[in-house]
Structure formats: C-alpha cells, structure tokens
Write a protein that holds these residues in place. Structure first.
Motif, PDB file in Angstrom:
ATOM      1  N   ILE A  94       0.867  -1.182   0.000  1.00 16.36           N
ATOM      2  CA  ILE A  94       0.000   0.000   0.000  1.00 16.36           C
ATOM      3  C   ILE A  94       0.901   1.228   0.000  1.00 16.36           C
ATOM      4  CG2 ILE A  94      -1.804   1.262   1.218  1.00 16.36           C
ATOM      5  CD1 ILE A  94      -2.590  -1.454   2.486  1.00 16.36           C
ATOM      6  N   THR A  95       0.758   2.062  -1.000  1.00 17.57           N
ATOM      7  CA  THR A  95       1.532   3.302  -1.112  1.00 17.57           C
ATOM      8  C   THR A  95       0.661   4.461  -0.673  1.00 17.57           C
ATOM      9  OG1 THR A  95       2.788   2.385  -2.957  1.00 17.57           O
ATOM     10  CG2 THR A  95       2.876   4.762  -2.637  1.00 17.57           C
ATOM     11  N   VAL A  96       1.143   5.227   0.278  1.00 21.45           N
ATOM     12  CA  VAL A  96       0.423   6.386   0.809  1.00 21.45           C
ATOM     13  C   VAL A  96       1.082   7.637   0.240  1.00 21.45           C
ATOM     14  CG1 VAL A  96      -0.396   7.554   2.870  1.00 21.45           C
ATOM     15  CG2 VAL A  96      -0.068   5.079   2.901  1.00 21.45           C
ATOM     16  N   ILE A  97       0.306   8.432  -0.492  1.00 20.62           N
ATOM     17  CA  ILE A  97       0.818   9.622  -1.174  1.00 20.62           C
ATOM     18  C   ILE A  97       0.010  10.828  -0.728  1.00 20.62           C
ATOM     19  CG2 ILE A  97       1.207  10.721  -3.416  1.00 20.62           C
ATOM     20  CD1 ILE A  97       1.473   7.934  -4.603  1.00 20.62           C
ATOM     21  N   THR A 164      -2.399  -1.261  -3.810  1.00 24.61           N
ATOM     22  CA  THR A 164      -3.386  -0.221  -3.520  1.00 24.61           C
ATOM     23  C   THR A 164      -2.661   1.097  -3.280  1.00 24.61           C
ATOM     24  OG1 THR A 164      -4.823  -1.861  -2.479  1.00 24.61           O
ATOM     25  CG2 THR A 164      -5.326   0.450  -2.049  1.00 24.61           C
ATOM     26  N   ILE A 165      -3.243   2.199  -3.760  1.00 24.62           N
ATOM     27  CA  ILE A 165      -2.714   3.537  -3.537  1.00 24.62           C
ATOM     28  C   ILE A 165      -3.727   4.322  -2.721  1.00 24.62           C
ATOM     29  CG2 ILE A 165      -1.934   5.681  -4.615  1.00 24.62           C
ATOM     30  CD1 ILE A 165      -1.114   4.107  -7.030  1.00 24.62           C
ATOM     31  N   HIS A 189       0.614   6.936 -16.026  1.00 24.39           N
ATOM     32  CA  HIS A 189       1.741   6.030 -16.199  1.00 24.39           C
ATOM     33  C   HIS A 189       1.597   4.725 -15.430  1.00 24.39           C
ATOM     34  CE1 HIS A 189       5.714   4.871 -17.315  1.00 24.39           C
ATOM     35  NE2 HIS A 189       6.203   4.927 -16.099  1.00 24.39           N
ATOM     36  N   CYS A 190       1.002   4.772 -14.246  1.00 25.29           N
ATOM     37  CA  CYS A 190       1.026   3.600 -13.362  1.00 25.29           C
ATOM     38  C   CYS A 190      -0.211   2.726 -13.510  1.00 25.29           C
ATOM     39  CB  CYS A 190       1.177   4.054 -11.910  1.00 25.29           C
ATOM     40  SG  CYS A 190       2.674   5.023 -11.636  1.00 25.29           S
ATOM     41  N   LEU A 191      -1.383   3.320 -13.639  1.00 28.34           N
ATOM     42  CA  LEU A 191      -2.619   2.549 -13.804  1.00 28.34           C
ATOM     43  C   LEU A 191      -2.793   1.525 -12.685  1.00 28.34           C
ATOM     44  CD1 LEU A 191      -2.622   1.934 -17.651  1.00 28.34           C
ATOM     45  CD2 LEU A 191      -3.937   3.604 -16.395  1.00 28.34           C
ATOM     46  N   SER A 192      -2.794   2.011 -11.462  1.00 33.04           N
ATOM     47  CA  SER A 192      -2.973   1.101 -10.334  1.00 33.04           C
ATOM     48  C   SER A 192      -4.407   0.581 -10.290  1.00 33.04           C
ATOM     49  CB  SER A 192      -2.634   1.840  -9.033  1.00 33.04           C
ATOM     50  OG  SER A 192      -2.837   1.001  -7.935  1.00 33.04           O
ATOM     51  N   GLY A 193      -4.557  -0.648  -9.807  1.00 29.80           N
ATOM     52  CA  GLY A 193      -5.875  -1.262  -9.805  1.00 29.80           C
ATOM     53  C   GLY A 193      -6.792  -0.703  -8.739  1.00 29.80           C
ATOM     54  N   ASN A 194      -6.335  -0.599  -7.491  1.00 32.42           N
ATOM     55  CA  ASN A 194      -7.155  -0.161  -6.376  1.00 32.42           C
ATOM     56  C   ASN A 194      -6.671   1.202  -5.906  1.00 32.42           C
ATOM     57  OD1 ASN A 194      -6.700  -3.334  -6.198  1.00 32.42           O
ATOM     58  ND2 ASN A 194      -8.768  -2.884  -5.519  1.00 32.42           N
ATOM     59  N   VAL A 195      -7.598   2.162  -5.852  1.00 32.06           N
ATOM     60  CA  VAL A 195      -7.291   3.528  -5.443  1.00 32.06           C
ATOM     61  C   VAL A 195      -8.295   3.949  -4.390  1.00 32.06           C
ATOM     62  CG1 VAL A 195      -7.045   5.924  -6.180  1.00 32.06           C
ATOM     63  CG2 VAL A 195      -6.315   4.083  -7.698  1.00 32.06           C
ATOM     64  N   ILE A 196      -7.798   4.556  -3.305  1.00 32.89           N
ATOM     65  CA  ILE A 196      -8.633   5.040  -2.216  1.00 32.89           C
ATOM     66  C   ILE A 196      -8.277   6.501  -1.958  1.00 32.89           C
ATOM     67  CG2 ILE A 196      -9.210   4.800   0.235  1.00 32.89           C
ATOM     68  CD1 ILE A 196      -8.639   1.837  -0.008  1.00 32.89           C
ATOM     69  N   TYR A 197      -9.302   7.349  -1.853  1.00 31.22           N
ATOM     70  CA  TYR A 197      -9.101   8.763  -1.547  1.00 31.22           C
ATOM     71  C   TYR A 197      -9.554   9.010  -0.113  1.00 31.22           C
ATOM     72  CZ  TYR A 197      -8.771   9.176  -6.618  1.00 31.22           C
ATOM     73  OH  TYR A 197      -8.401   9.025  -7.920  1.00 31.22           O
ATOM     74  N   SER A 198      -8.610   9.459   0.721  1.00 30.62           N
ATOM     75  CA  SER A 198      -8.899   9.744   2.126  1.00 30.62           C
ATOM     76  C   SER A 198      -8.738  11.229   2.375  1.00 30.62           C
ATOM     77  CB  SER A 198      -7.971   8.953   3.055  1.00 30.62           C
ATOM     78  OG  SER A 198      -8.124   7.564   2.832  1.00 30.62           O
ATOM     79  N   VAL A 234     -15.483   8.386  -7.498  1.00 32.32           N
ATOM     80  CA  VAL A 234     -14.614   8.916  -6.447  1.00 32.32           C
ATOM     81  C   VAL A 234     -15.453   9.153  -5.201  1.00 32.32           C
ATOM     82  CG1 VAL A 234     -13.129  10.816  -5.760  1.00 32.32           C
ATOM     83  CG2 VAL A 234     -13.050   9.967  -8.097  1.00 32.32           C
ATOM     84  N   LYS A 235     -14.976   8.619  -4.080  1.00 32.82           N
ATOM     85  CA  LYS A 235     -15.645   8.804  -2.801  1.00 32.82           C
ATOM     86  C   LYS A 235     -14.589   9.074  -1.740  1.00 32.82           C
ATOM     87  CE  LYS A 235     -18.922   6.727   0.443  1.00 32.82           C
ATOM     88  NZ  LYS A 235     -19.734   5.535   0.762  1.00 32.82           N
ATOM     89  N   LEU A 236     -14.725  10.224  -1.075  1.00 31.54           N
ATOM     90  CA  LEU A 236     -13.757  10.613  -0.048  1.00 31.54           C
ATOM     91  C   LEU A 236     -14.081   9.903   1.255  1.00 31.54           C
ATOM     92  CD1 LEU A 236     -13.464  14.448  -0.740  1.00 31.54           C
ATOM     93  CD2 LEU A 236     -11.896  12.640  -1.416  1.00 31.54           C
ATOM     94  N   ILE A 237     -13.088   9.237   1.823  1.00 30.42           N
ATOM     95  CA  ILE A 237     -13.235   8.490   3.074  1.00 30.42           C
ATOM     96  C   ILE A 237     -12.568   9.295   4.186  1.00 30.42           C
ATOM     97  CG2 ILE A 237     -12.695   6.353   4.298  1.00 30.42           C
ATOM     98  CD1 ILE A 237     -12.694   4.950   1.609  1.00 30.42           C
ATOM     99  N   PRO A 238     -13.278   9.649   5.255  1.00 26.30           N
ATOM    100  CA  PRO A 238     -12.643  10.418   6.342  1.00 26.30           C
ATOM    101  C   PRO A 238     -11.610   9.572   7.085  1.00 26.30           C
ATOM    102  CG  PRO A 238     -14.864   9.772   6.954  1.00 26.30           C
ATOM    103  CD  PRO A 238     -14.698   9.390   5.522  1.00 26.30           C
ATOM    104  N   LEU A 239     -10.568  10.230   7.562  1.00 26.65           N
ATOM    105  CA  LEU A 239      -9.485   9.556   8.281  1.00 26.65           C
ATOM    106  C   LEU A 239      -8.984  10.515   9.362  1.00 26.65           C
ATOM    107  CD1 LEU A 239      -7.834   6.937   8.343  1.00 26.65           C
ATOM    108  CD2 LEU A 239      -6.214   7.987   6.774  1.00 26.65           C
ATOM    109  N   ASN A 240      -9.743  10.601  10.447  1.00 26.66           N
ATOM    110  CA  ASN A 240      -9.423  11.560  11.511  1.00 26.66           C
ATOM    111  C   ASN A 240      -9.243  10.907  12.875  1.00 26.66           C
ATOM    112  OD1 ASN A 240      -9.742  13.904   9.750  1.00 26.66           O
ATOM    113  ND2 ASN A 240     -11.941  13.432   9.812  1.00 26.66           N
ATOM    114  N   ASN A 241      -9.797   9.732  13.098  1.00 26.04           N
ATOM    115  CA  ASN A 241      -9.735   9.090  14.399  1.00 26.04           C
ATOM    116  C   ASN A 241      -9.497   7.592  14.207  1.00 26.04           C
ATOM    117  OD1 ASN A 241     -12.381   8.068  13.655  1.00 26.04           O
ATOM    118  ND2 ASN A 241     -13.231  10.020  14.352  1.00 26.04           N
ATOM    119  N   PRO A 242      -9.245   6.857  15.293  1.00 27.92           N
ATOM    120  CA  PRO A 242      -9.001   5.403  15.163  1.00 27.92           C
ATOM    121  C   PRO A 242     -10.153   4.635  14.548  1.00 27.92           C
ATOM    122  CG  PRO A 242      -8.206   6.188  17.276  1.00 27.92           C
ATOM    123  CD  PRO A 242      -8.939   7.332  16.663  1.00 27.92           C
TER     124      PRO A 242
END
Length: 790
Positions: A94-97, A164-165, A189-198, A234-242
């Motif tokens: 999993i690459t976090v960018i 996953t990115i 260039h990369c065409l990753s299969g799984n992408v998640i927007y947080s 595209v769906k933004l997933i919140p990432l603020n707490n555990p």
C-alpha cells in the motif's frame, strides 16, 4: 379498327421477362411410406449436428456454463485474497501519497497501525523505509510505503508495484499544485488497480461552529466534483480518528484486488532488506530479500533495478518460515537455484557487426573509408600549386551541404544577432561602471543592483530559444519549403533526395542504404508473433522445479552491481526481464502533448523517457501517426499535437505507458508528452520532405514558363521526371529547358493562374541518432556535483 394480326405471328418474350424459381419438391412420398422407412427412429443426430455446427446450445447448458465460470472466478479471487494480504501470505503493498502540503504521512501510518487494539498485532520497519504491519484480528498483513514526494522517480516506481494507492487530502487546503501534477502522472503512467481517496481535517477545524461546518461540507463536495471530472466513482473516506482507521483497514482487507497486465506479465520484487557483500569495492554482489510477485523467476533470467541497470543473477534462495521454541519466527533456506551457464542470458545489448555480411545492408561508408577517400582525392589546380594551397581550392564535385544550410539562415537572423551584439556591448559597459563604483556603494545598494538579473540569465540559451521559435513559425507558415541555392547545383545540393509518384502507393525498400548504427540493433521478423510465443512460454514454464515460485519469500544475489549510496527511505524494486528485453532496437512511441506544456520541441532534441518500468534518455525524431508504410517526418513537435517518436532504446513488449520529460540546463524537468509504446520496428520508413517552389513567368493555356525553381539547365534536365503540383491543385510535368538561367517550360492538366505557385516535392529517408543514454544514480550524482560547482 385496330391493327390486324397474322395467325402465324408468335409472341416471343424479351430478355427482361421474369423467370420464377421452380419449387424443388423432389420425389413425392406419402406419410405411410416415410414412417415405414424410418421405422420409428427420430432424427436427433441431424438436429444435434446442425446445432453443433452453429455453436448453439440449449438454455440450461448456457446457465450451467455461466454458473461454473462465476464459481471459477470467485475461487480464483479467494485464492488471491488468501495469498496476497493474508496473515500467512504475501503482504499487501500500500503506497500512501499526500496530495496536500500540510499532510503528515507518518502520523497517518501511526493512526492506521494503532487503530485496532490488538495485543497480538505487531509491525516492523524494514531497511528501505517500508513498514510491515500484521493484524491478527483482521487476519491480514500490510506493507505501507511512504516515498518522498520530491523524489518523482521513486514515487512512480512505488505506485507501479503497489496493490493499492491511498491518496490523502486535507479539507482545509485541498489539493496542491504539486499534488495535482503527481496525481495526473500516476494515473497516466502507473494505472494502479485499487485507489482510495482519504481526507483528513486539521485540529482547528474541529473547534469550528455550525456555519463553518456547512462551508466545510461544501468544500468536500467541491473536492469530490473536481476528482470526478478526472476519475470516475470517487468517494472521499474520512481519516481523523481510530474508528476511521479501522474502517479503512477493513476496506483494504475486504476489497477485490484487480490484476494489472503490466505487473503480472513479469516477475517483480520489493526489497524489504538489501545489502552489498563487499561495499568497499566499486562493484559487488547485491543481496535482496522480499516476496516474489507476478510470475515465477528463473535463475537464468536477467533482472532490472531502476537507476542501476540490468544484471545477471548469481543464485536464488527460496525460504520457509518456522517458529522456534521461543515463539520467534525465523527464515530457513528451503531451496537454492543456481543458473546454468549454457542457458543463462547474456548482458550483451548490441549486435556484433559483420562487415562481410551483406544481409545487414550496411552500405554507408565508415570513418576509415572517408579518411581514405580524402587521402586519394585529386583536384585540377594550376601548375606549381603546393598541397597547402590546393587544400583551399574547392572542386565542383564537392558537396557544400553544411555551407548552404548555414547561408539559408544568415539573412533571417542577421537583425537578431545585431540586436544581441548591442545588448552584449551594453552589458559590458554596465559591468565596467559597476566595478568602478563598487567601492563607493554600500551593502544595501549592492543587493538592489539590477544587473544581478542579467548575470543569472543565460544569453546563449535565449538566443537558441528565439532561433527555434522563428524556425518553428517559419515552418508552420511555409511547411517544408526550401530555397534553391544559386552557388551550388541543385542536383548536388539535393542528391540524397528523390521524387515519388505517389506518397501512399510508391514502393520504398526498407532495407535500402541503412546506416551503420542499424547493424548494432536487433530486429524481429514478426514482432506480434514473438509476443505470442513468449506468452505461451510463460504459461508452459509456470510451476517448474527450476524456477523460484511466485508468492514465496526469496533472496536474490545480483552480480556486479555498482556500489551506490541510497537516500534514507529509498525504496528498491527489482523487475525480471523477458527474453530479448536487454537488447537494443528502434522504439516507436505514440506521444500526445500535454495541455499545460507550450514548449516547442525540435526533432533530435534530448528527452527523458519513462517507458514501462525503465528510464533512459534519447533524442527522437518525430513523424505523423498515420496508416500505411511511409510516414512523413515532422521537424517540430508543437503543442496539442499527436506524433510518433522514433528512437533507439531497449526492447519492451507492449502494453507499456510512456512519459516524456524535457530537462533544462539547471536540472529541472518538465512533463511535455504522454503516450504508449506503439511497436519495436526498425523498418518504419520516415521520409523527410522538402519543397522547391517556382513562379510562372508566361502562361499560354495549359503550358507555362516557370522560373526561380532552378538556375541552370542541367538541374532542369536532372529533375525532369519528377511531377509538379501547384498551390491551387494543378498537376504537371517539365517539358524542356529554356535558356541558360534555369527557366523551364511545363505542361499542366488545367489552365494555370498567374498568382499560383508551382511546387516540386522531394523525399529522403532519415534515421534516429544513436543517442541512447541509460540513467543511473552515479550519473545523477555527477550532474548534481557539476551543478553545485557551477
């Protein structure tokens, strides 16, 4: 009374009388006779044979087939999930960018790894900056990569190899300019299969009021709309707490992993640990350990390491995990694969040139032949002339190509050079005055000196840029038009060009007069058949005993790797090469200019290419992306154009995406074009066209006297077989020469207008220059040192 008819007259039908088709009934049989002959048999075989011939099955068979295919896909996906990402299998990469400037990646990783309160969960930091997290509660294993955003090459390598990115955005600042640029590069260039927007929220936003919360919701919607314009779903997933981190980990565990053709057609490996066996020498064996992905790897194959090059394997060790009595898991060598010297692939990337091999068609003279011909050159000189004086006398047969090309641009740029000379003189005077007044000025005044701006600018670079802009504008207004020289015969100046009756249908031998560089490359008789053969060999070689199995933990010993100092947190990847991918050939790449780039690229200008998993620098030539065998050469690659770039490079099998960067003298790189690999074909014929123009002097119906195209009658007779055309669509040919000044009488297929212009098209095949340059860490460090010295 009507006309009388004789009884002997007979009506005879004409040729257009309708003839109906007779009904083919055959021999008539009664129903009783049919039953007696069949004896109660039913014609099932005939019906089944017709259904088999038409590939038609009944409805129940089709339903059963669909159910079986669905079960097979579910079983294959279940096996992949049990292998990749499972607690006892291969960790999911999993690459976090970050896409915002205020996002702290390390805090995001801490939030994800600490979101699940599981005492049995543990994580470890590998040598190359990755973090492997094992969660026993979710029965999953993750490998988080956090490449440095400023290191573009490492970010692209990590995105290409990851499963996953995760893109992290900030609700307060949104997507930065650098993040938007990086997002487009990875998507192309990369065409990753799984992408998640947080998306994360800053601490200040948590204390906001209700009015500010509504504005925050509107900003989130704007971000989603902006991303949906580029990407779908595209769906933004919140990432603020555990709790948000726990939901994200669950999504990573339950998601379906999408296979990418580019990564699964080759073996590849992410090095969790790496070290040199002898770091003090210039070259040493590099030891890499990690999980093998993609397909099986043979010890006889070659491997490619980005920024280092292509190497052979010394051996491969396949490990197994065992738990000691203390509960500590250790790796034990299960199998060792040693390459076979007879089957191991060679690192030779150039073909050996055989001067006696006439199949290579190396008909161009070598440097030794040119030097020998210069020694044996004889001239007619006056009696008593010395050899030194004879060297300054030009013969009529010599080709003054370079002199004429220089004279073509002297008149166009004379005013520009005088302006630059005045600027240089003024700059010198300003510098002399500054040196005289330097002692009297204070420190504050020295900082505000406007001449510092001139010292930082490169005047020569500005000259070349202005010259290129003028040439591109002139070529756009008068495409391919060339002035005929007056001091050199046209038959000598354009001796390498020829005329074509039809650009599309006229034949041109692709093996004719090839340059000497074409003897150093490899060529396939049928490139598409070669790809199919390699694919069938891959299927046949799966699960062989002499191959390291996919999804196993292996250690690669790579021979003769240059010892380099990697940056802290640098991710190292290894890719296995397919047959012949270490060899050089001619690559044809379809390139589309980016919307933001307005740079005019000239042909044979150096670019940096990212082709698939490799990077190299080369100077391509451009041609039109058209059907047919012959393609027209383009001198400039203008914005909002689609062309084919041809250059020397290592063989790569499609599909492979391509990025093209323009590197400036200060080391800065700018993306100028994106595209994909079209083919590996040295026989692509690229023809450079020049247009000689003339003007009518006298017109008499369909014949006319043309001048200014040639300036002597010998040239008129030399180019007499070539067809002429006009700007307004007339076509004609040369009949005869008139006088001694190059006038010629021409015949056309219509009446010529006095304001029309007559053209003659000449063509010459051109080839790319041998400018292939593999990029390495040592070269980049050397360039950085030179920039620091400057």
């Amino acid at each position: 009374m009507g006309p009388t008819s004789d009884n002997n007259d007979v009506h005879r039908p004409g040729a257009l009388k309708q003839q109906n088709k007779r009904f083919k009934s055959g021999r008539h049989r009664s129903q009783h006779e049919i039953k007696r002959s069949t004896k109660g048999r039913v014609a099932e075989k005939k019906h089944a044979r017709s259904l088999k011939r038409l590939n038609v099955t009944n409805k129940q068979d089709r339903l059963n087939t669909a159910i079986q295919i669905r079960k097979q896909k579910l079983q294959a996906n279940r096996e992949i999930r049990q292998t990749i990402g499972a607690i006892d299998g291969v960790p999911q990469i999993i690459t976090v960018i970050p896409l915002s400037s205020d996002v702290n990646i390390y805090s995001i990783i801490e939030l994800l790894t600490n979101s699940i309160d599981d005492k049995k969960s543990f994580d470890e930091a590998t040598q190359c900056g990755a973090r492997i997290y094992t969660c026993s509660k979710l029965r999953s294993k993750f490998c988080f990569l956090t490449p440095t955003v400023t290191n573009l090459e490492n970010v692209l390598d990590a995105a290409k190899m990851s499963d996953t990115i995760i893109y992290v955005l900030s609700s307060s600042n949104g997507i930065s300019i650098e993040g938007d640029y990086l997002l487009d590069l990875i998507n192309v260039h990369c065409l990753s299969g799984n992408v998640i927007y947080s998306i994360i929220e800053s601490n200040d936003d948590s204390m906001s009021t209700i009015s500010s919360s509504t504005s925050r919701n509107s900003s989130l919607k704007n971000l989603e709309k902006y991303l949906e314009k580029k990407f779908s779903n595209v769906k933004l997933i919140p990432l603020n707490n555990p709790q948000d981190g726990q939901r994200l980990l669950s999504k990573l565990t339950q998601q379906k992993l999408i296979k990418i053709t580019k990564t699964f057609s080759r073996p590849y490996l992410f090095a969790q640990t790496f070290s040199y066996l002898n770091p003090k020498s210039s070259k040493s064996t590099l030891k890499l350990s990690g999980y093998l992905r993609g397909i099986d790897l043979s010890p006889n194959d070659l491997v490619y390491i980005p920024n280092l090059g292509t190497f052979q394997l010394e051996k491969i060790e396949q490990h197994q995990f065992q738990r000691d009595s203390d509960g500590i898991i250790k790796t034990i060598v299960d199998k060792t694969f040693i390459p076979d010297p007879k089957l191991q692939r060679s690192l030779v990337f150039e073909a050996e040139q055989d001067p006696m091999n006439f199949d290579q068609e190396q008909t161009w003279p070598t440097k030794e032949d040119i030097q020998q011909s210069e020694r044996q050159l004889k001239k007619r000189v006056p009696k008593g002339t010395s050899q030194y004086q004879a060297a300054w006398i030009l013969s009529d047969d010599e080709d003054n190509d370079s002199l004429n090309q220089q004279n073509d641009f002297d008149e166009d740029h004379q005013e520009m050079m005088t302006d630059y000379a005045d600027d240089l003189q003024s700059i010198k005077l300003d510098k002399e005055e500054d040196e005289e007044e330097e002692e009297e000025e204070e420190m504050d005044e020295l900082v505000m000196n406007p001449n510092n701006y001139d010292e930082k600018t490169d005047l020569e670079e500005d000259k070349q840029t202005l010259k290129k802009l003028k040439e591109a504008k002139l070529d756009e207004q008068f495409p391919d038009e060339v002035d005929t020289p007056m001091d050199v015969p046209a038959r000598v100046r354009f001796q390498k060009y020829r005329g074509l009756k039809s650009f599309r249908t006229t034949k041109w031998d692709p093996k004719e007069n090839l340059p000497s560089d074409y003897g150093r490359i490899y060529q396939f008789p049928n490139f598409r058949a070669m790809i199919k053969q390699i694919q069938s060999e891959q299927e046949h070689n799966q699960h062989k005993q002499d191959h390291a199995q996919v999804h196993s933990y292996v250690t690669l010993y790579v021979k003769d790797v240059p010892v380099s100092r990697f940056e802290p947190g640098h991710h190292l990847f290894v890719t296995g090469l397919l047959p012949y991918e270490q060899c050089l050939s001619v690559l044809n790449i379809v390139l589309n200019r980016t919307n933001d780039s307005e740079i005019i690229l000239k042909s044979k200008e150096r670019l940096i290419f990212h082709v698939g998993f490799r990077r190299f620098a080369s100077s391509p030539i451009y041609s039109q992306h058209s059907n047919g065998v012959k393609h027209k050469f383009e001198r400039f690659f203008r914005p909002r154009q689609t062309l084919v770039a041809t250059c020397f490079g290592p063989i790569t099998y499609p599909p492979a995406s391509v990025l093209a960067f323009k590197q400036f003298p200060d080391g800065r790189q700018e993306l100028v074009a994106t595209g994909s690999l079209l083919s590996v074909n040295p026989d692509r014929i690229i023809l450079k066209r020049i247009v000689l123009s003339g003007h009518p002097l006298k017109i008499h119906k369909r014949s006319a006297v043309i001048r200014y195209m040639f300036f002597n009658p010998d040239d008129v007779n030399w180019f007499k077989p070539i067809e002429l055309r006009t700007r307004w669509g007339r076509r004609g040919h040369i009949k005869e020469s008139l006088g001694t000044h190059g006038h010629m009488k021409c015949q056309f297929d219509g009446i010529l207008k006095s304001q029309d212009t007559v053209f003659m098209n000449l063509y010459k095949r051109i080839y790319p220059k041998w400018t292939y340059e593999p990029l390495s860490i040592q070269q980049q460090q050397q360039e950085n040192n030179e920039e620091n010295m400057q």
